[in-house]
Structure formats: structure tokens, C-alpha cells
Design a protein around this motif. Sequence first.
Motif, PDB file in Angstrom:
ATOM      1  N   SER A   6     101.065 -14.989  41.728  1.00 58.62           N
ATOM      2  CA  SER A   6     100.607 -13.815  42.483  1.00 58.62           C
ATOM      3  C   SER A   6     100.283 -14.217  43.918  1.00 58.62           C
ATOM      4  O   SER A   6      99.794 -15.324  44.162  1.00 58.62           O
ATOM      5  CB  SER A   6      99.366 -13.204  41.819  1.00 58.62           C
ATOM      6  N   LYS A  54     101.836  -4.163  42.562  1.00 59.58           N
ATOM      7  CA  LYS A  54     101.749  -4.480  43.987  1.00 59.58           C
ATOM      8  C   LYS A  54     101.045  -3.348  44.740  1.00 59.58           C
ATOM      9  O   LYS A  54     101.056  -2.185  44.314  1.00 59.58           O
ATOM     10  CB  LYS A  54     103.126  -4.754  44.582  1.00 59.58           C
ATOM     11  N   ASP A  55     100.429  -3.741  45.848  1.00 58.74           N
ATOM     12  CA  ASP A  55      99.688  -2.793  46.691  1.00 58.74           C
ATOM     13  C   ASP A  55      98.640  -2.030  45.873  1.00 58.74           C
ATOM     14  O   ASP A  55      98.617  -0.801  45.839  1.00 58.74           O
ATOM     15  CB  ASP A  55     100.642  -1.810  47.372  1.00 58.74           C
ATOM     16  N   CYS A  67     101.941 -10.495  40.619  1.00 59.23           N
ATOM     17  CA  CYS A  67     101.396  -9.387  41.404  1.00 59.23           C
ATOM     18  C   CYS A  67     101.418  -9.723  42.891  1.00 59.23           C
ATOM     19  O   CYS A  67     101.407 -10.900  43.277  1.00 59.23           O
ATOM     20  CB  CYS A  67      99.959  -9.073  40.969  1.00 59.23           C
ATOM     21  N   LYS A  68     101.450  -8.684  43.717  1.00 58.02           N
ATOM     22  CA  LYS A  68     101.473  -8.868  45.166  1.00 58.02           C
ATOM     23  C   LYS A  68     100.499  -7.903  45.834  1.00 58.02           C
ATOM     24  O   LYS A  68     100.434  -6.725  45.469  1.00 58.02           O
ATOM     25  CB  LYS A  68     102.884  -8.626  45.724  1.00 58.02           C
ATOM     26  N   LYS A  69      99.739  -8.412  46.781  1.00 53.68           N
ATOM     27  CA  LYS A  69      98.867  -7.601  47.638  1.00 53.68           C
ATOM     28  C   LYS A  69      97.893  -6.742  46.824  1.00 53.68           C
ATOM     29  O   LYS A  69      98.091  -5.541  46.665  1.00 53.68           O
ATOM     30  CB  LYS A  69      99.687  -6.724  48.589  1.00 53.68           C
TER      31      LYS A  69
END
Length: 367
Positions: free
Chosen positions: A159, A125-126, A141-143
Motif C-alpha cells: 500500500s 484508493k482515495d 491500497c492507494k492514498k
Amino acid sequence: MGCFYSKKSKRKSAEKENLAPTTTTVETTGNAVPLGNNTDEAPKQYSWDKREKVDPKDYMLTGLKDVTVGRLPGKLNGQQFVIQECENCNIYVLDHSATITIDDCVNCRIVLGPVKGSVFFRDCKDIKCVVACQQFRTRDCKKMDVFLCCATQPIIESSTGMKFGCFQYYYPELAFHFKDAGLSIFNNNWSNIHDFTPVSGETNWSLLPEDSKVLDLVPAPDPESDFKSVRISADAARSIVPLTKGGRRKDSEESCLFVFFAGEYTTANARKLIDEATSKGFVLIQTKEVSMKPEDAKRVFQNSADDLVEWITKGPVTALELNGDGVVEACKNIANEVFSGAKVDLLFFQGFPPSGPHKDAYLCFLF
């Protein structure tokens, strides 16, 4: 039948203890000749015994935080690589590799040189990254903001907050690394995302703003780091991969198609045309390097096919689609001016003015 965790058999252990090496001798006149277990014999050497030993730690980054790390050109040479459990790191893998997996990373900036196989992000993430690969995948997954060059359709799974832009990057060895990884700079499906787990009423991915700058999201290495000697640029004009508009809405209904047939100067000529056309305000929509068969030539080149069949046997063709008001006439003039007397094996041009032939008949196979 046993397993890795079965208890040792006392009987078998005892038998093994009794099987100590023995040496049998045959008495002959004057000398005793040993048979078996001759310790004077040199062990046989095999080709794999002579290979340089590989330390797995050289091909992974694990459990790092608040550091600038990675690998310099020449350190991977096509090996697999693993990045896992890193937090707030700047990671630069400036070499070609076989595959790369990135697991459980948070708030990292990552640059990956050309990858012959897949790049797989899991449980991250990020993340802000620059990636060139044959196959791109994410799961859980994120961002993520991704500046991507991908030879096949990128896939996201479970995601959210995924944003994509066209690959824009340069370092001196990058063109050679693309070649070593078997990737073409003209095959880039960065905007053609497939969401394996879409959610009704929600959008898991989008395209980055057209004016997004790579270095605003993925900064150049710190001047005090080990990467200070590598000349890095994210200027679109210097990028190894041409900057394309991709799936964004076209600004004009007028387009044109250029096809360069295989030859010694194909890549250089295609790049020259792109530079000339974009400097006049026209937009490169998409590019493709593809092998063709005679039946493909008839479908794409139509009335010109008979003259071109011989040329497609020389190797893959490189196709460019350019867009903008007045692009047809302007690109005709560019081709005449730039390639008059130049080393061009053969060049095919087709314009698509708003009232002209429907371009899908030409572009559906190439793109």
C-alpha cells in the motif's frame, strides 16, 4: 468419489425413485395401526430453529455510487459487515461489529464504529476514514487518510500514500459500542505503523498534519440523510478516544507519568486529568490500559512497588504520559487540586525532568 459438478448416476437416480416412502400397517382387532412416516407427529423443535432469521443483505453494502448510506446504532449488534465496490459514497457504520472488510472501493468517506476484531481494506484508493478496531490492515491500497484507534499495531501491505491521524469522533452511543466491542479508549497504537512490504528509498506511510480536522476530510452526514438524527461531533474535546501526539517528535524533554489503579471512577478520573493538563497547554503523548503482575510492578514502580502490588490485582491500570516545559510541577499541583477529596482509589505519579531519572525504565513496559 464425486464433486459438485459430477454428472448424476442414472443407476443411483433410478434407485432413489424406487425408494418412495412406504407405510406399513399392522392389523389388530378392529383397527389398523400405521408404522413409520406418521404424518400426524409434530416435527421436533431445536433451539436454532427459533433464532431470528438473518438476511445477509442487511450486513453488506455493494455496488453503490454517489450516495450516503450505512447503518444506524443498533442495526448490527456485533455482526460481521462487508463493504464492496462502492464509488464516491459517504458511508457511516455507527454501531459495533465483529469484523469489517472493505474491498474495491474508490473515493469514499467512511466512518466505522468499534470493531471487535479486524478491519481489512483491500484494493481501495482515495479513501478517507475514521476507524476504531482491534486490528487494522490494508493490502493493495492507494492514498488513504485514516483517523485511527487501534488496539494492536496497524499493518499495511503493498500500500502507498497512506496517512494516519489519531481517532477523534463522538456520537451518543459510541462509549457503549467501545465497551460492547471489548476495546479500551486508552489503547491506541494509531501512529505505530508496520509496513509489511517496505521499499528501499520510499515511504509508503506518514502521519497527517497535527492540525488536521476530521470533518475537513470525512464530513458529517447530510442533514437530509437517514443519519440526521445522530448527534455527531469530531471536536477533539468531545472525542471518546483521547487525542494523543503519538509518534510525533515531542516539544519538550520534560515528561511525567500518571498511573490510575483500577476502580469505579478510573476512566472518569483519567479523562479529568487529561482535560485539566491539556487546558494548560501540556500535551498528551500516549495512553495505555494494561494488566500487571507483581514482577512488572517492581520494574515499573521500583521503590514504591511493595506498596502497590496489592492494587494491581484489582484490575488493569491506566497510564498517561504528559509532556511540556514545567509539566512535572504543574501536574503535581493539578493532581492535588483535582483529586483532593475526590473518589480516587490510588494514583501513582512520576516526573521526568530533563536532568531527572531516565523515563525508559518506567515507560518501556507500560507503553
